[in-house]
Design an enzyme around this catalytic site. Sequence first.
Site, PDB file in Angstrom:
ATOM      1  N   TYR A 142     -21.586  25.784  -3.733  1.00 40.19           N
ATOM      2  CA  TYR A 142     -21.281  24.447  -4.237  1.00 40.19           C
ATOM      3  C   TYR A 142     -22.533  23.567  -4.233  1.00 40.19           C
ATOM      4  O   TYR A 142     -22.873  22.935  -5.245  1.00 40.19           O
ATOM      5  CB  TYR A 142     -20.186  23.814  -3.387  1.00 40.19           C
ATOM      6  CG  TYR A 142     -20.010  22.333  -3.627  1.00 40.19           C
ATOM      7  CD1 TYR A 142     -19.461  21.861  -4.817  1.00 40.19           C
ATOM      8  CD2 TYR A 142     -20.400  21.402  -2.671  1.00 40.19           C
ATOM      9  CE1 TYR A 142     -19.310  20.507  -5.056  1.00 40.19           C
ATOM     10  CE2 TYR A 142     -20.255  20.040  -2.890  1.00 40.19           C
ATOM     11  CZ  TYR A 142     -19.707  19.590  -4.075  1.00 40.19           C
ATOM     12  OH  TYR A 142     -19.569  18.240  -4.297  1.00 40.19           O
ATOM     13  N   LYS A 146     -24.539  21.994  -7.522  1.00 46.42           N
ATOM     14  CA  LYS A 146     -24.760  20.554  -7.716  1.00 46.42           C
ATOM     15  C   LYS A 146     -26.255  20.247  -7.841  1.00 46.42           C
ATOM     16  O   LYS A 146     -26.666  19.412  -8.658  1.00 46.42           O
ATOM     17  CB  LYS A 146     -24.156  19.763  -6.561  1.00 46.42           C
ATOM     18  CG  LYS A 146     -22.644  19.792  -6.509  1.00 46.42           C
ATOM     19  CD  LYS A 146     -21.999  19.140  -7.733  1.00 46.42           C
ATOM     20  CE  LYS A 146     -22.188  17.649  -7.751  1.00 46.42           C
ATOM     21  NZ  LYS A 146     -21.488  16.998  -8.904  1.00 46.42           N
TER      22      LYS A 146
END
Length: 303
Positions: A142, A146
């Site tokens: 994750y 990002k």
Amino acid sequence: MEATEGETYERKQGVLVIKIAIIGAKGQLGFDLVRAFKDTEHEIVPLTHADIDVTDLRSSVDILRNIQPEAVLNCAAYVRVDDAEEFADKAFAVNALGARNIALICSDLNLILVHISTDYVFDGRKTEPYTEEDTPDPLNVYGNSKLAGEYCIRNILEKYYIIRSSSLFGIAGASGKGGNFVETMIKKARSGEEIKVVDDMVMSPTYTRDAADMIRRILIKELPYGIYHAANTGQCSWYEFARTIFDILGIEADLYPTKTDAMKSKAKRPMYSPLVSMKLKKYGLEMENWEGALRRYLFEKEL
């Protein structure tokens, strides 16, 4: 941020007034961004996933070209941190490719982009809050997805604001996660469940209404483009956060501290990730302490 040749930004009493497309308008932060701009002179166009899919460049171009905004606020994100370890393609499709697509569109249409990022771009090895100048080093899929989105935007655009925030809680709940930490704790306590929360992971809980208001200020005050941290001030462990929720509400919860290793999560998380903005302080901007923000959230959600 002066208008360049070909730009026709309207200003009233020196304040920027523009048309804004808000992508992810039903999420926790997107919901409060709509509220933050709703009673201003700005024209806002809320967009949900049903309205625009950031992973589809062709359709997204058509949609934004038809709307003709001056700015795009991109809250679209794949936020299932543990699931991202197994479904990395989905995380990168939204968080990296999606960010790239919106940046390309903003470049082509000469739009300002406000993109939401996360404290999870850091590794948590510091002992003091992370500033905008600290070097990212994500620990999980994750966080990497990002950060990849951040790099795409920075390589494509000049007119961008990347806003990193932390441990969000808001009235709308997180549609992708089915609620938020505050509501989960309250529900568990009222059902009489035993609650175990980690006391060795420290962060900056952030009320989405406060983050949204700060994002609005950054945009309309035309601060210099770049990366900003927007999180409620102060820091606490998740256990301290839960304890404070129950103390404010006067709930006798069956709450116990535990350690991160005992939770056996798929994704490795930063153990220390509070955010602070040195840049906002230069412009006299600062967010409230997380405890005060939590009290307001608990009061406002009952209204």
